[in-house]
Motif scaffolding. Structure first.
Motif, PDB file in Angstrom:
ATOM      1  N   ASP A  47       0.812  -1.176  -0.053  1.00  0.00           N
ATOM      2  CA  ASP A  47       0.097   0.089  -0.063  1.00  0.00           C
ATOM      3  C   ASP A  47       0.839   1.338  -0.126  1.00  0.00           C
ATOM      4  OD1 ASP A  47      -1.787   2.234   0.789  1.00  0.00           O
ATOM      5  OD2 ASP A  47      -3.115   0.689   1.338  1.00  0.00           O
ATOM      6  N   PRO A  48       0.609   1.938  -0.959  1.00  0.00           N
ATOM      7  CA  PRO A  48       1.511   3.441  -0.914  1.00  0.00           C
ATOM      8  C   PRO A  48       1.461   4.349   0.277  1.00  0.00           C
ATOM      9  CG  PRO A  48      -0.460   3.531  -2.419  1.00  0.00           C
ATOM     10  CD  PRO A  48      -0.293   2.272  -1.973  1.00  0.00           C
ATOM     11  N   GLN A  49       0.482   4.059   1.113  1.00  0.00           N
ATOM     12  CA  GLN A  49       0.319   4.786   2.365  1.00  0.00           C
ATOM     13  C   GLN A  49       1.358   4.632   3.403  1.00  0.00           C
ATOM     14  OE1 GLN A  49      -3.745   5.685   3.653  1.00  0.00           O
ATOM     15  NE2 GLN A  49      -4.505   5.906   1.784  1.00  0.00           N
ATOM     16  N   LEU A  50       1.917   3.420   2.856  1.00  0.00           N
ATOM     17  CA  LEU A  50       2.969   2.923   4.229  1.00  0.00           C
ATOM     18  C   LEU A  50       4.360   3.639   3.549  1.00  0.00           C
ATOM     19  CD1 LEU A  50       2.090  -0.769   4.388  1.00  0.00           C
ATOM     20  CD2 LEU A  50       1.677   0.987   5.869  1.00  0.00           C
ATOM     21  N   PRO A  51       4.955   4.287   4.434  1.00  0.00           N
ATOM     22  CA  PRO A  51       6.361   4.918   4.257  1.00  0.00           C
ATOM     23  C   PRO A  51       7.276   3.880   4.323  1.00  0.00           C
ATOM     24  CG  PRO A  51       5.637   5.642   6.148  1.00  0.00           C
ATOM     25  CD  PRO A  51       4.450   4.681   5.906  1.00  0.00           C
ATOM     26  N   CYS A  52       7.819   3.152   3.184  1.00  0.00           N
ATOM     27  CA  CYS A  52       8.639   1.857   3.243  1.00  0.00           C
ATOM     28  C   CYS A  52       9.102   1.617   1.843  1.00  0.00           C
ATOM     29  CB  CYS A  52       7.688   0.597   3.789  1.00  0.00           C
ATOM     30  SG  CYS A  52       6.388   0.209   2.843  1.00  0.00           S
ATOM     31  N   PHE A  53      10.201   0.706   1.885  1.00  0.00           N
ATOM     32  CA  PHE A  53      10.570   0.258   0.573  1.00  0.00           C
ATOM     33  C   PHE A  53      10.723  -1.169   0.720  1.00  0.00           C
ATOM     34  CE2 PHE A  53      13.990   2.214   2.857  1.00  0.00           C
ATOM     35  CZ  PHE A  53      15.385   1.211   2.671  1.00  0.00           C
ATOM     36  N   GLN A  54      11.034  -2.014  -0.358  1.00  0.00           N
ATOM     37  CA  GLN A  54      11.096  -3.282  -0.486  1.00  0.00           C
ATOM     38  C   GLN A  54      12.396  -3.707  -1.121  1.00  0.00           C
ATOM     39  OE1 GLN A  54       8.168  -7.026  -1.615  1.00  0.00           O
ATOM     40  NE2 GLN A  54       7.582  -5.107  -1.873  1.00  0.00           N
ATOM     41  N   VAL A  55      12.843  -4.901  -0.725  1.00  0.00           N
ATOM     42  CA  VAL A  55      14.123  -5.394  -1.184  1.00  0.00           C
ATOM     43  C   VAL A  55      13.950  -7.107  -1.660  1.00  0.00           C
ATOM     44  CG1 VAL A  55      16.573  -5.924  -1.186  1.00  0.00           C
ATOM     45  CG2 VAL A  55      15.643  -4.169   0.360  1.00  0.00           C
TER      46      VAL A  55
END
Length: 268
Positions: A177-185
């Motif tokens: 969800d783009p409302q979560l401030p995160c990034f994925q590896v």
């Protein structure tokens, strides 16, 4: 100088795209908005084409923080970044909302990347690094400065929440969800055996975390790298630093067209 309610239209430099750009400009003028000749003058930047065109428009105009971006699809199908269809040339919903200050804005997180501690650049979808020769690439993966794992395989993809539904998804990464401030590896064909071991699954980092990739010296110091839909040509890569940026990409939001409705439309 940026003008209020001034639109700049980004389109590819081929004859068909430029024809659409001209017709669209006429339609926009008829709706009471002003079309300008350079992005520096605009308060709204509109891309015409596909999601790829939208990514290029954002990149080539410098991930501006003082404008709204909007994507118009020419395929007849709404896409992840394209909220409007070319067939609706007058798009009264958007123009009326802009004129009446009733624009709903969607904010998409972006990541910032620095290679060899050089000045950073931004990615809206993802950053990827892969071996450029017929052998695996090896790198130390550090989170907040602490070694997490030593990766060996074809490569890694670091995606934003909106980018999680692109290349990342094809690697069986999670859709975020783009409302979560995160990034994925997410790994690309990792080696996991008695000699080499990595997590073997995607992992998601909080926006407060930092990621550092340190390449091993194994004749693979000229890897294949890309940011969104553009290749990078950088030799002798030693380190890559990635974090969630404080900047965002602001887009015009249509009602009843949420991110998850887009995911459903694209994949279900």
């Amino acid at each position: 100088m940026k003008q209020r309610n001034a639109l700049y239209i980004y389109a590819k430099n081929d004859e068909a795209s430029q024809k659409i750009r001209k017709e669209l400009g006429t339609a926009i003028d008829a709706q009471g908005l002003q079309v300008v000749g350079s992005p520096e003058e605009a308060s709204i930047i509109v891309s015409v084409g596909s999601d790829g065109s939208f990514l290029q428009a954002v990149r080539k105009t410098g991930f501006r923080q003082d404008v709204l971006y909007a994507g118009i699809s020419t395929s007849g199908i709404l896409a992840m970044y394209c909220d409007f269809l070319l067939e609706e040339l007058h798009f009264p919903d958007m123009t009326d909302a802009i004129i009446q200050d009733r624009v709903e804005v969607r904010k998409y997180p972006i990541i910032e990347v620095s290679i060899n501690e050089e000045p950073k650049f931004y990615c809206l979808n993802e950053f990827s690094i892969r071996s450029n020769i017929m052998k695996t690439i090896a790198m130390d993966v550090k989170i907040d400065g602490t070694l997490f794992e030593t990766f060996r395989g074809d490569g890694l993809v670091v995606s934003t929440p909106t980018g999680s539904s692109a290349y990342n998804k094809s690697l069986h990464g999670a859709v975020v969800d783009p409302q979560l401030p995160c990034f994925q590896v997410t790994e690309v064909a990792s080696m996991n055996n008695n000699e080499f071991r990595s997590l073997g699954s995607p992992f998601i980092l909080s926006g407060n975390r930092s990621l550092r990739l340190e390449l091993h010296e194994d004749w693979n110091d000229y890897p294949t790298m890309s940011t969104d839909n553009e290749a990078l040509s950088i030799q002798h890569v030693n380190s890559i630093d990635i974090r969630l940026s404080e900047h965002v990409v602001k887009t015009v939001k249509l009602k009843d067209n949420s991110y998850w409705e887009k995911v459903k439309r694209s994949f279900l």
